[in-house]
Design a protein around this motif. Structure first.
Motif, PDB file in Angstrom:
ATOM      1  N   ASP A 206       0.851  -1.184   0.000  1.00  0.00           N
ATOM      2  CA  ASP A 206       0.000   0.000   0.000  1.00  0.00           C
ATOM      3  C   ASP A 206       0.892   1.240   0.000  1.00  0.00           C
ATOM      4  OD1 ASP A 206      -2.507  -1.358   0.138  1.00  0.00           O
ATOM      5  OD2 ASP A 206      -2.072  -1.799   2.245  1.00  0.00           O
ATOM      6  N   SER A 207       0.296   2.387  -0.160  1.00  0.00           N
ATOM      7  CA  SER A 207       1.075   3.629  -0.216  1.00  0.00           C
ATOM      8  C   SER A 207       1.702   3.989   1.127  1.00  0.00           C
ATOM      9  CB  SER A 207       0.199   4.786  -0.705  1.00  0.00           C
ATOM     10  OG  SER A 207      -0.092   4.641  -2.075  1.00  0.00           O
ATOM     11  N   ARG A 208       1.080   3.585   2.226  1.00  0.00           N
ATOM     12  CA  ARG A 208       1.633   3.879   3.539  1.00  0.00           C
ATOM     13  C   ARG A 208       2.439   2.686   4.033  1.00  0.00           C
ATOM     14  NH1 ARG A 208      -1.195   7.215   8.430  1.00  0.00           N
ATOM     15  NH2 ARG A 208       0.710   7.482   9.666  1.00  0.00           N
ATOM     16  N   THR A 209       3.664   2.918   4.445  1.00  0.00           N
ATOM     17  CA  THR A 209       4.519   1.854   4.944  1.00  0.00           C
ATOM     18  C   THR A 209       4.518   1.861   6.468  1.00  0.00           C
ATOM     19  OG1 THR A 209       6.570   3.150   5.141  1.00  0.00           O
ATOM     20  CG2 THR A 209       6.014   2.295   2.944  1.00  0.00           C
ATOM     21  N   ALA A 210       5.232   0.921   7.065  1.00  0.00           N
ATOM     22  CA  ALA A 210       5.347   0.860   8.525  1.00  0.00           C
ATOM     23  C   ALA A 210       6.286   1.943   9.061  1.00  0.00           C
ATOM     24  CB  ALA A 210       5.838  -0.514   8.951  1.00  0.00           C
ATOM     25  N   LEU A 211       7.098   2.540   8.192  1.00  0.00           N
ATOM     26  CA  LEU A 211       7.949   3.653   8.612  1.00  0.00           C
ATOM     27  C   LEU A 211       7.101   4.919   8.656  1.00  0.00           C
ATOM     28  CD1 LEU A 211       9.861   1.570   6.856  1.00  0.00           C
ATOM     29  CD2 LEU A 211      11.564   3.340   7.298  1.00  0.00           C
ATOM     30  N   ARG A 212       7.285   5.716   9.675  1.00  0.00           N
ATOM     31  CA  ARG A 212       6.361   6.827   9.898  1.00  0.00           C
ATOM     32  C   ARG A 212       6.488   7.948   8.876  1.00  0.00           C
ATOM     33  NH1 ARG A 212      10.060   7.449  14.285  1.00  0.00           N
ATOM     34  NH2 ARG A 212      11.287   9.385  14.180  1.00  0.00           N
ATOM     35  N   ASN A 213       7.577   7.975   8.104  1.00  0.00           N
ATOM     36  CA  ASN A 213       7.722   9.071   7.141  1.00  0.00           C
ATOM     37  C   ASN A 213       8.063   8.599   5.728  1.00  0.00           C
ATOM     38  OD1 ASN A 213      10.373   8.265   7.553  1.00  0.00           O
ATOM     39  ND2 ASN A 213      11.190  10.359   7.596  1.00  0.00           N
ATOM     40  N   LEU A 214       7.827   7.320   5.418  1.00  0.00           N
ATOM     41  CA  LEU A 214       8.083   6.797   4.078  1.00  0.00           C
ATOM     42  C   LEU A 214       6.763   6.379   3.441  1.00  0.00           C
ATOM     43  CD1 LEU A 214       9.967   5.849   1.792  1.00  0.00           C
ATOM     44  CD2 LEU A 214      10.128   3.637   2.986  1.00  0.00           C
ATOM     45  N   PHE A 215       6.524   6.893   2.237  1.00  0.00           N
ATOM     46  CA  PHE A 215       5.279   6.637   1.518  1.00  0.00           C
ATOM     47  C   PHE A 215       5.614   6.223   0.085  1.00  0.00           C
ATOM     48  CE2 PHE A 215       4.989   9.891   4.720  1.00  0.00           C
ATOM     49  CZ  PHE A 215       4.001   9.383   5.553  1.00  0.00           C
TER      50      PHE A 215
ATOM     51  N   ARG B  51      -1.544  10.121  -5.282  1.00  0.00           N
ATOM     52  CA  ARG B  51      -2.571  10.762  -4.455  1.00  0.00           C
ATOM     53  C   ARG B  51      -2.742  10.010  -3.135  1.00  0.00           C
ATOM     54  NH1 ARG B  51      -6.724  13.785  -7.697  1.00  0.00           N
ATOM     55  NH2 ARG B  51      -5.666  14.338  -9.638  1.00  0.00           N
ATOM     56  N   GLN B  52      -2.723   8.685  -3.190  1.00  0.00           N
ATOM     57  CA  GLN B  52      -2.802   7.889  -1.971  1.00  0.00           C
ATOM     58  C   GLN B  52      -1.634   8.198  -1.043  1.00  0.00           C
ATOM     59  OE1 GLN B  52      -4.910   3.857  -3.856  1.00  0.00           O
ATOM     60  NE2 GLN B  52      -2.788   3.816  -3.197  1.00  0.00           N
ATOM     61  N   ALA B  53      -0.429   8.292  -1.629  1.00  0.00           N
ATOM     62  CA  ALA B  53       0.761   8.559  -0.829  1.00  0.00           C
ATOM     63  C   ALA B  53       0.672   9.927  -0.155  1.00  0.00           C
ATOM     64  CB  ALA B  53       2.013   8.473  -1.704  1.00  0.00           C
ATOM     65  N   VAL B  54       0.215  10.929  -0.891  1.00  0.00           N
ATOM     66  CA  VAL B  54       0.089  12.271  -0.321  1.00  0.00           C
ATOM     67  C   VAL B  54      -0.955  12.275   0.791  1.00  0.00           C
ATOM     68  CG1 VAL B  54      -0.609  14.649  -0.803  1.00  0.00           C
ATOM     69  CG2 VAL B  54       0.920  13.445  -2.385  1.00  0.00           C
ATOM     70  N   ASN B  55      -2.070  11.602   0.600  1.00  0.00           N
ATOM     71  CA  ASN B  55      -3.089  11.541   1.651  1.00  0.00           C
ATOM     72  C   ASN B  55      -2.558  10.851   2.903  1.00  0.00           C
ATOM     73  OD1 ASN B  55      -4.943  12.865   0.069  1.00  0.00           O
ATOM     74  ND2 ASN B  55      -6.083  11.025  -0.514  1.00  0.00           N
ATOM     75  N   ALA B  56      -1.778   9.777   2.690  1.00  0.00           N
ATOM     76  CA  ALA B  56      -1.185   9.086   3.837  1.00  0.00           C
ATOM     77  C   ALA B  56      -0.189   9.989   4.561  1.00  0.00           C
ATOM     78  CB  ALA B  56      -0.498   7.807   3.373  1.00  0.00           C
TER      79      ALA B  56
ATOM     80  N   ASP C 160      -2.120  12.453   6.605  1.00  0.00           N
ATOM     81  CA  ASP C 160      -2.629  11.794   7.819  1.00  0.00           C
ATOM     82  C   ASP C 160      -1.528  11.670   8.866  1.00  0.00           C
ATOM     83  OD1 ASP C 160      -5.086  11.536   6.604  1.00  0.00           O
ATOM     84  OD2 ASP C 160      -4.816   9.425   6.056  1.00  0.00           O
ATOM     85  N   ALA C 161      -0.345  11.241   8.420  1.00  0.00           N
ATOM     86  CA  ALA C 161       0.775  11.076   9.357  1.00  0.00           C
ATOM     87  C   ALA C 161       1.191  12.409   9.963  1.00  0.00           C
ATOM     88  CB  ALA C 161       1.958  10.429   8.635  1.00  0.00           C
ATOM     89  N   ASP C 162       1.006  13.478   9.209  1.00  0.00           N
ATOM     90  CA  ASP C 162       1.364  14.820   9.674  1.00  0.00           C
ATOM     91  C   ASP C 162       0.298  15.424  10.580  1.00  0.00           C
ATOM     92  OD1 ASP C 162       3.770  15.999   9.307  1.00  0.00           O
ATOM     93  OD2 ASP C 162       3.238  17.119   7.507  1.00  0.00           O
ATOM     94  N   GLY C 163      -0.851  14.771  10.634  1.00  0.00           N
ATOM     95  CA  GLY C 163      -1.954  15.364  11.383  1.00  0.00           C
ATOM     96  C   GLY C 163      -2.468  16.625  10.724  1.00  0.00           C
ATOM     97  N   SER C 164      -2.326  16.700   9.420  1.00  0.00           N
ATOM     98  CA  SER C 164      -2.669  17.920   8.692  1.00  0.00           C
ATOM     99  C   SER C 164      -4.180  18.081   8.544  1.00  0.00           C
ATOM    100  CB  SER C 164      -2.024  17.882   7.301  1.00  0.00           C
ATOM    101  OG  SER C 164      -2.455  18.972   6.515  1.00  0.00           O
ATOM    102  N   THR C 165      -4.630  19.333   8.543  1.00  0.00           N
ATOM    103  CA  THR C 165      -6.029  19.650   8.282  1.00  0.00           C
ATOM    104  C   THR C 165      -6.242  20.104   6.838  1.00  0.00           C
ATOM    105  OG1 THR C 165      -5.707  21.936   9.038  1.00  0.00           O
ATOM    106  CG2 THR C 165      -6.433  20.303  10.678  1.00  0.00           C
ATOM    107  N   LEU C 166      -5.184  20.038   6.016  1.00  0.00           N
ATOM    108  CA  LEU C 166      -5.300  20.444   4.620  1.00  0.00           C
ATOM    109  C   LEU C 166      -6.209  19.478   3.860  1.00  0.00           C
ATOM    110  CD1 LEU C 166      -1.568  21.329   3.923  1.00  0.00           C
ATOM    111  CD2 LEU C 166      -3.481  22.941   4.019  1.00  0.00           C
TER     112      LEU C 166
END
Length: 583
Positions: free
Chosen positions: A476-485, A508-513, A516-522
């Motif tokens: 999937d686009s989100r990996t187990a590493l907190r900052n690798l997509f 687009r999936q990677a950017v959304n992930a 989410d990891a950033d806690g962004s409200t964008l």
């Protein structure tokens, strides 16, 4: 969606790879105020870029591009990339391809399919039933492709078997089975194999029906057929579209220029060599510049948009320790699917769309580009070139029709000669000389093919292919590493198959992930999905119950169960209704 100007949020993102996935991710991130640096080892645009023919000014390419009507993600991006004089950006550079031709080399009648601009049947008011769908596919197959009626009916039932299958069966059964085995193609007639097994498969990607996952082929065929019936297309979309000029002029260069206005730092000639990992995160990216100097680049987030074979080379022990599931990427496969341009002294509008050379052992397809391009080919050269017959060779392992050698073993000149003869055999097979040697001005082979004709032959730009069982190995686009997509056409997406659309969707999936990891409200990136016919949802619900009980799909004439499919990817089946495995 245009976000307008957003003040930078102070986060740095390294995007690895500057193909469609990388450019897509960079644009979405930059529009949201992130500081983006893209590292690309070759050329921006990746496989989609135009490749100038040395010393001639003529535009070449890795392979022709086409944009099905059911694309929603890439085309949304295209609408947001400005282009002079266009209201909807680079999207306005798309033009309709009106037909498809399956050319035959054995004297049999060609198959010509004309694409309507609107719906064949009113999509809003007409609900299709199983019998109607099967009848339509049977009729089209028997009349257009001359498939024997009994086999056409069988093939139509197999198509509907996939259509009525629940998602769990598609991924848990059909993804494990090759398209050839699903159709029992080896036991069928040549017209059946040419139409149902190989006809559309070779147009979609570098997939051979004996190696391609049923889920991958079935999904994209389903989307294509619904598109032809007016369902699932984006607003203004038609079944098949191409650009009105070279990809570089009409898409990639404007896109790159737009990224520059968004402040994206584009570093071309920089090769990623390693990802440093600590504390469950990528701490830095090792990159080597054009001069060979090694740099360590630190970023808050990393989006890998590298091809699967390049990403697999970065799977170090620390990286796998942080995410062991990424090891499955090494099992994913690639194939060769590369372009060969024939520049002609005469325009050759074989048909206003794509041509599949059905009997070509090298699985050749083509499009005559002059009829679609705004800029005449005479502007690129000395006035003597008026056409580019842009072809793709999708099977590099099968013996040639005339030289009896696979393309992998041929020199560039031998590849060009054999491909030219195969095309002539198809276009001139009905007593009319459509293509002559006198028309040929020159040819250009995708430079990704190196050392051709030697044991060291290689392909620098292979294409990811969906072999049976590959869904389980794709991340999937989100990996187990907190900052690798992860982005790229090999990442799990709704469209599934290797396409520019898949690459854009994964970005687009990677950017959304990342957001989410950033806690962004964008705002999150929109994600278009393939059409799901509502009138078949109840069939899928019923099939889900059958799948859970180990029973076959109700419409499957072969009664293949999940258990038998998982046990044997090549079940022994008899002609007619296959053996019943239902308990």
């Amino acid at each position: 969606m245009r976000l307008g100007h957003i003040f930078p949020v102070g986060k740095r993102v390294a995007v690895l790879g500057g193909g469609v996935a990388g450019l897509s991710a960079a644009m979405e991130l930059a529009e949201r105020g992130y500081s983006v640096t893209v590292f690309e080892c070759h050329e921006l645009g990746g496989k989609a870029r135009s490749i100038p023919v040395p010393g001639s000014g003529l535009p070449g390419e890795h392979g022709f591009r086409f944009f099905p009507g059911f694309y929603r993600n890439l085309t949304d991006t295209m609408r947001r990339v400005p282009f002079p004089g266009n209201v909807s950006g680079t999207w306005d550079n798309l033009v309709r391809a009106a037909a498809y031709r399956g050319a035959r080399a054995n004297g049999q009648a060609d198959t010509v399919v004309t694409f309507r601009t609107g719906s064949l049947l009113p999509p809003e008011s007409h609900a299709f039933g199983p019998a109607e769908v099967i009848a339509l596919i049977t009729l089209a197959s028997s009349t257009l492709a001359h498939v024997p009626f009994r086999e056409a009916f069988y093939g139509a039932r197999k198509y509907f078997t996939y259509w009525s299958s629940c998602d769990e069966r598609r991924l848990g059964q059909w993804d494990l089975l090759s398209w050839n085995d699903f159709l029992r193609a080896e036991r069928m007639s040549v017209p059946f194999r040419r139409w149902f097994a190989d006809g559309m498969v070779r147009n979609l990607a570098a997939m051979k029906s004996k190696d391609a996952s049923t889920h991958s082929v079935g999904l994209i065929l389903e989307a294509t057929i619904w598109s032809s019936l007016g369902r699932g297309n984006e607003p203004g979309g038609t079944v098949d579209r191409v650009l009105n000029g070279s990809t570089g002029e009409k898409l990639i260069s404007p896109w790159v220029a737009h990224l520059g206005t968004l402040g994206v730092d584009l570093r071309v000639g920089w090769t990623v060599t390693d990802l440093a990992v600590a504390n469950n995160a990528v701490t830095s990216v090792a990159v080597r510049d054009r001069a060979g100097t090694l740099h360590r680049f630190e970023a808050d987030h990393v989006v890998s948009a590298l091809p699967v074979e390049r990403f697999a080379s970065l799977l170090s022990a620390p990286l796998l320790a942080a995410d062991p599931g990424l090891a499955d990427c090494a099992r994913l496969r690639t194939e060769w699917m590369n372009g060969l341009m024939f520049y002609l002294r005469n325009e050759l509008p074989v048909i206003r769309g794509h041509v599949n050379y059905v009997d070509s052992p090298w699985a050749i397809t083509s499009v005559s580009q002059a009829q679609f391009w705004q800029r005449p080919f005479t502007d690129y050269h000395d006035g003597t070139v008026r056409e580019c017959l842009s072809t793709i060779i999708s099977d590099w392992s099968a013996p040639g029709m005339f030289n009896r050698r696979p393309a992998r073993e041929c020199t560039p000149a031998e590849i060009a000669r054999e491909a030219w003869e195969q095309i002539k055999a198809h276009l001139n097979s009905h007593g009319k000389e459509v293509l002559t040697d006198a028309m040929l001005h020159s040819w250009f082979l995708d430079p990704a093919i190196t050392a051709a004709g030697t044991p060291a032959v290689a392909n620098a730009s292979p294409l990811f292919v969906q072999h049976p069982g590959s869904w389980r190995d794709r991340p999937d686009s989100r990996t187990a590493l907190r900052n690798l997509f992860l982005a790229g056409d090999w990442i799990r997406t709704d469209i599934n198959v290797s396409t520019m659309e898949g690459a854009n969707a994964a970005a687009r999936q990677a950017v959304n992930a990342l957001l989410d990891a950033d806690g962004s409200t964008l705002p999150r990136c929109t994600l278009g999905v393939l059409h799901r016919p509502p009138e078949f949802e109840h069939l899928k619900d019923a099939d889900r119950e059958r799948f859970d009980r180990g029973l076959p799909n109700l419409y499957d004439p072969d009664r293949l169960t999940p258990e038998t499919t998982a046990r044997d990817h090549s079940p022994e089946l008899e002609t007619g209704v296959g053996p019943r495995h239902e308990g």
